[in-house]
Design a protein around this motif. Structure first.
Motif, PDB file in Angstrom:
ATOM      1  N   LEU A 155      -7.811   9.042  -3.109  1.00 39.43           N
ATOM      2  CA  LEU A 155      -7.075   8.062  -2.740  1.00 39.43           C
ATOM      3  C   LEU A 155      -7.534   7.780  -1.145  1.00 39.43           C
ATOM      4  CD1 LEU A 155      -5.209   6.082  -4.020  1.00 39.43           C
ATOM      5  CD2 LEU A 155      -5.201   8.115  -5.113  1.00 39.43           C
ATOM      6  N   GLY A 211      -2.395   3.447   2.819  1.00 43.86           N
ATOM      7  CA  GLY A 211      -3.015   4.436   2.002  1.00 43.86           C
ATOM      8  C   GLY A 211      -3.635   5.579   3.125  1.00 43.86           C
ATOM      9  N   ILE A 212      -4.452   4.974   4.188  1.00 41.35           N
ATOM     10  CA  ILE A 212      -5.248   6.001   4.998  1.00 41.35           C
ATOM     11  C   ILE A 212      -4.034   6.761   5.659  1.00 41.35           C
ATOM     12  CG2 ILE A 212      -6.387   6.167   7.225  1.00 41.35           C
ATOM     13  CD1 ILE A 212      -7.980   3.766   6.156  1.00 41.35           C
ATOM     14  N   TRP A 265     -11.003   6.262  -1.261  1.00 43.54           N
ATOM     15  CA  TRP A 265     -10.709   4.816  -1.695  1.00 43.54           C
ATOM     16  C   TRP A 265     -10.339   4.136  -0.696  1.00 43.54           C
ATOM     17  CZ3 TRP A 265     -12.607   1.359  -4.894  1.00 43.54           C
ATOM     18  CH2 TRP A 265     -11.781   0.021  -5.217  1.00 43.54           C
ATOM     19  N   CYS A 266      -9.340   4.481   0.154  1.00 46.01           N
ATOM     20  CA  CYS A 266      -8.766   3.513   1.066  1.00 46.01           C
ATOM     21  C   CYS A 266      -9.674   3.206   2.452  1.00 46.01           C
ATOM     22  CB  CYS A 266      -7.425   4.336   1.730  1.00 46.01           C
ATOM     23  SG  CYS A 266      -6.245   4.096   0.442  1.00 46.01           S
ATOM     24  N   TYR A 267     -10.490   4.308   2.719  1.00 49.40           N
ATOM     25  CA  TYR A 267     -11.422   4.180   3.625  1.00 49.40           C
ATOM     26  C   TYR A 267     -12.606   2.961   3.329  1.00 49.40           C
ATOM     27  CZ  TYR A 267     -10.436   8.252   6.100  1.00 49.40           C
ATOM     28  OH  TYR A 267      -9.851   9.586   7.034  1.00 49.40           O
ATOM     29  N   GLN A 295     -12.030   0.676   0.951  1.00 48.50           N
ATOM     30  CA  GLN A 295     -11.078  -0.640   1.039  1.00 48.50           C
ATOM     31  C   GLN A 295     -10.984  -1.143   2.455  1.00 48.50           C
ATOM     32  OE1 GLN A 295      -7.759  -1.122  -1.790  1.00 48.50           O
ATOM     33  NE2 GLN A 295      -6.865  -2.444  -0.371  1.00 48.50           N
ATOM     34  N   MET A 296     -10.765  -0.465   3.495  1.00 51.91           N
ATOM     35  CA  MET A 296     -10.729  -0.786   4.847  1.00 51.91           C
ATOM     36  C   MET A 296     -11.831  -1.409   5.203  1.00 51.91           C
ATOM     37  SD  MET A 296      -8.564  -1.023   7.355  1.00 51.91           S
ATOM     38  CE  MET A 296      -7.325   0.101   7.790  1.00 51.91           C
ATOM     39  N   SER A 326      -1.131   9.036  -5.082  1.00 53.64           N
ATOM     40  CA  SER A 326      -1.492  10.037  -4.463  1.00 53.64           C
ATOM     41  C   SER A 326      -0.948  11.440  -4.998  1.00 53.64           C
ATOM     42  CB  SER A 326      -1.690   9.944  -2.930  1.00 53.64           C
ATOM     43  OG  SER A 326      -0.121   9.840  -2.618  1.00 53.64           O
ATOM     44  N   ALA A 373      -4.940  -0.821   2.702  1.00 51.82           N
ATOM     45  CA  ALA A 373      -5.797   0.474   2.949  1.00 51.82           C
ATOM     46  C   ALA A 373      -5.255   1.110   4.023  1.00 51.82           C
ATOM     47  CB  ALA A 373      -7.243  -0.187   3.132  1.00 51.82           C
ATOM     48  N   GLY A 394       0.765  -1.255   0.024  1.00 52.70           N
ATOM     49  CA  GLY A 394       0.039   0.046   0.024  1.00 52.70           C
ATOM     50  C   GLY A 394       0.841   1.354   0.132  1.00 52.70           C
ATOM     51  N   PHE A 404       0.062   3.495  -3.085  1.00 52.78           N
ATOM     52  CA  PHE A 404      -0.675   4.737  -2.697  1.00 52.78           C
ATOM     53  C   PHE A 404       0.059   5.703  -2.825  1.00 52.78           C
ATOM     54  CE2 PHE A 404      -3.912   1.199  -0.784  1.00 52.78           C
ATOM     55  CZ  PHE A 404      -4.941   1.537  -2.163  1.00 52.78           C
TER      56      PHE A 404
END
Length: 560
Positions: free
Chosen positions: A175, A212-213, A178-180, A182-183, A167, A209, A159, A163
């Motif tokens: 991004l 990325g967060i 999306w990561c929220y 995906q998590m 980003s 994810a 990630g 990511f």
């Protein structure tokens, strides 16, 4: 006018920044639950071979009505050195003579045993269900537990690479949204995993994810926050993660079933996904990406929320271009990972930060993911490990804000390494002292993490900040993946893992002394600014040398 001044012009740390910071902080409360989740979902319960007993046609059939479960266990499973049932072997035949107090058994070690062919019986007094009990990850399969954690960390590594670069190309906001999602989705799917293989796949995606967060949340916070408040905001996020460790201990205690626990810590990210559509894209990034019209729109929105509408109405593309020429000029070039090592100062920053991130994560997870070996209540030790972060991070924010980032980074790493090495000389039976040293080391590493997230975002310029954060995250995940592998070395040399866990932070602490100081320094926007900045920020003695130089390089010419 720089972007920092432009941000102050539309409200500085106003209502928009406060709301933005709070919304970014909410998901952080549950991030510890995912990062340290396997301490509970993969907790190893006491276990022994499942016993199929046929007591007919034996000399002890008269004991049928009186035979207790512990007696059945005694004749079926050998005892270890601590007089506990052996975990991985059972007697080939029932040793009924062990029930006779008058009988003498010459040598128990000569009694024939075999592996657990019919499965295991687990103690479910603490955890009713874990991935260990569900898929029998014990004995010959015990290394699969460490593999599952390494796969999750590998997901965080992937990630960071994926990511981090995306980003910088497509923006922080999209991004992060999306990561929220995906998590939330992969975390929920993990709770319904039909097999261990599916579990590992979903955990890998959850790790991606998570990374990325972290990357995009930190960057959005830093890029919308004034210079003077960055340390406080960064420390607040650190405390949110610390509180999350308490939340994890409480939720895990209340929910002893791993599937329900996994589900509870994953569902809140659906809420985060919904409200994240309100987020504003980083105006800094929009300028760098060659979209100044959108940057002006976002700045006007910020000014309106901060009740600075009049100042916002004065902004337009011409004003933005005239005051941010360096940033707009930088859009003519594309940037890659090569730019992290292409120029001398950025190259030194990258190498030093690689050491710092790797060692901090390596030693941190070496301690934090080994809670059961302390020999005390796992929920209590989780809370103690979380509680030490409060004083550690409070002290670190004071040193970060008043002494400097470089001093804090080096000191916390060296102290962590020394506390880990000290445990080599403490006897195993002094569990309290060993725990105290480990807690002190973990607190120092937590303070190091608190500093390095902020420090890294301040050291790299905007044009490669996410790429640099991606590299740093990569090194951190390599450290977390390596940590359980080093732990396995104690089977050969008991104190070798502690030597490695302790030496790594000390070496990286020394490397941190070679980083530039960023205390009260505006965020750099271009690589040229980073390359020239150290010449102006090394104290009065260095400034005097600069004044005595007949000529100075022209940053604008270098940028072109």
């Amino acid at each position: 006018m720089s972007f920092a001044e432009l941000l102050d012009h539309v409200g500085g740390m106003g209502r928009f920044q406060i709301i933005y910071t709070i919304l970014l902080a909410i998901p952080v409360f549950m991030m510890a639950s995912h990062n340290l989740l396997q301490n509970f979902t993969a907790a190893i319960s006491a276990h022994h071979c499942h016993v199929h007993i046929n007591i007919s046609n034996t000399p002890y059939t008269n004991l049928t009505g009186k035979l207790a479960a512990k007696d059945l266990l005694r004749v079926s499973v050998p005892m270890d050195s601590k007089q506990q049932p052996e975990k991985c072997h059972r007697f080939v035949t029932m040793q009924w003579q062990l029930l006779d107090s008058n009988a003498t058994v010459t040598n128990l070690t000569e009694l024939e045993t075999e592996p657990c062919a019919d499965g295991w019986v687990y103690d479910k007094s603490i955890f009713t269900s874990t991935i260990i009990t569900e898929w029998d990850l014990v004995c010959d399969s015990r290394q699969l537990k460490q593999m599952a954690q390494s796969i999750y960390m590998a997901g965080i590594l992937a990630g960071g690479i994926i990511f981090g670069g995306l980003s910088d190309r497509f923006g922080r906001r999209s991004l992060l949204i999306w990561c929220y999602l995906q998590m939330a989705v992969t975390g929920t799917c993990t709770a319904f995993s039909p097999s261990f293989t599916a579990y590992c796949i979903f955990r890998f995606l959850t790790g991606m994810a998570f990374s990325g967060i972290v990357l995009n949340g930190v960057s959005l916070s830093v890029e919308w926050t004034p210079t003077r408040t960055r340390a406080v905001v960064g420390t607040m996020y650190g405390y949110c993660y610390t509180i999350g460790q308490f939340i994890l201990a409480g939720v895990a205690y209340a929910i002893p079933n791993w599937r329900w626990l996994q589900l509870v810590v994953s569902l809140p990210y659906f809420i985060c996904f919904i409200y994240s559509w309100w987020f504003a894209e980083s105006a800094r990034w929009l300028v760098i990406a060659g979209r100044p019209d959108e940057a002006v729109k976002q700045l006007k929105r910020v000014a309106r929320i901060n009740r600075k509408k009049e100042e916002g109405n004065k902004l337009n593309i011409e004003v933005l271009r005239s005051n941010m020429q360096k940033e707009i000029a930088s859009t003519k070039s594309s940037y890659t990972f090569i730019d992290l090592v292409r120029t001398p100062v950025v190259r030194r920053i990258s190498f030093c930060l690689c050491f710092v991130w790797f060692s901090t994560s390596f030693a941190y997870y070496g301690l934090a993911m080994d809670l059961q070996n302390f020999g005390v209540n796992i929920f209590l030790i989780q809370m103690v490990f979380g509680a030490v972060d409060f004083p550690a991070k409070f002290i670190s924010v004071l040193t970060i804000s008043f002494i400097g980032r470089r001093f804090t980074q080096a000191l916390t790493l060296i102290l962590a390494g020394l506390s880990i090495l000290a445990n080599i000389f403490v006897p195993q039976d002094l569990k309290t002292l060993r725990t105290v040293l480990a807690v002190f080391g973990k607190g120092s590493l937590a303070a190091s993490f608190n500093c390095v997230y902020l420090y890294t975002s301040e050291l790299y310029p905007t044009v490669i900040r996410q790429t640099g954060m991606g590299l740093s995250n990569t090194m951190a995940r390599l450290g977390s993946i390596t940590a359980p592998l080093v732990k396995m070395l104690e089977e050969y040399v008991p104190f070798l893992p502690l030597i490695i866990y302790g030496a790594a932070p000390i070496i990286s602490g020394i490397a941190a002394t070679f980083l530039p100081e960023t205390l009260n320094v505006p965020l750099p926007e271009t690589i040229t600014e980073v390359e020239t900045r150290p010449r102006h920020l090394r104290g009065e003695e260095q400034q005097m040398k600069i004044l005595l130089k007949p000529t100075m390089p022209d940053p604008a010419k270098e940028a072109s």
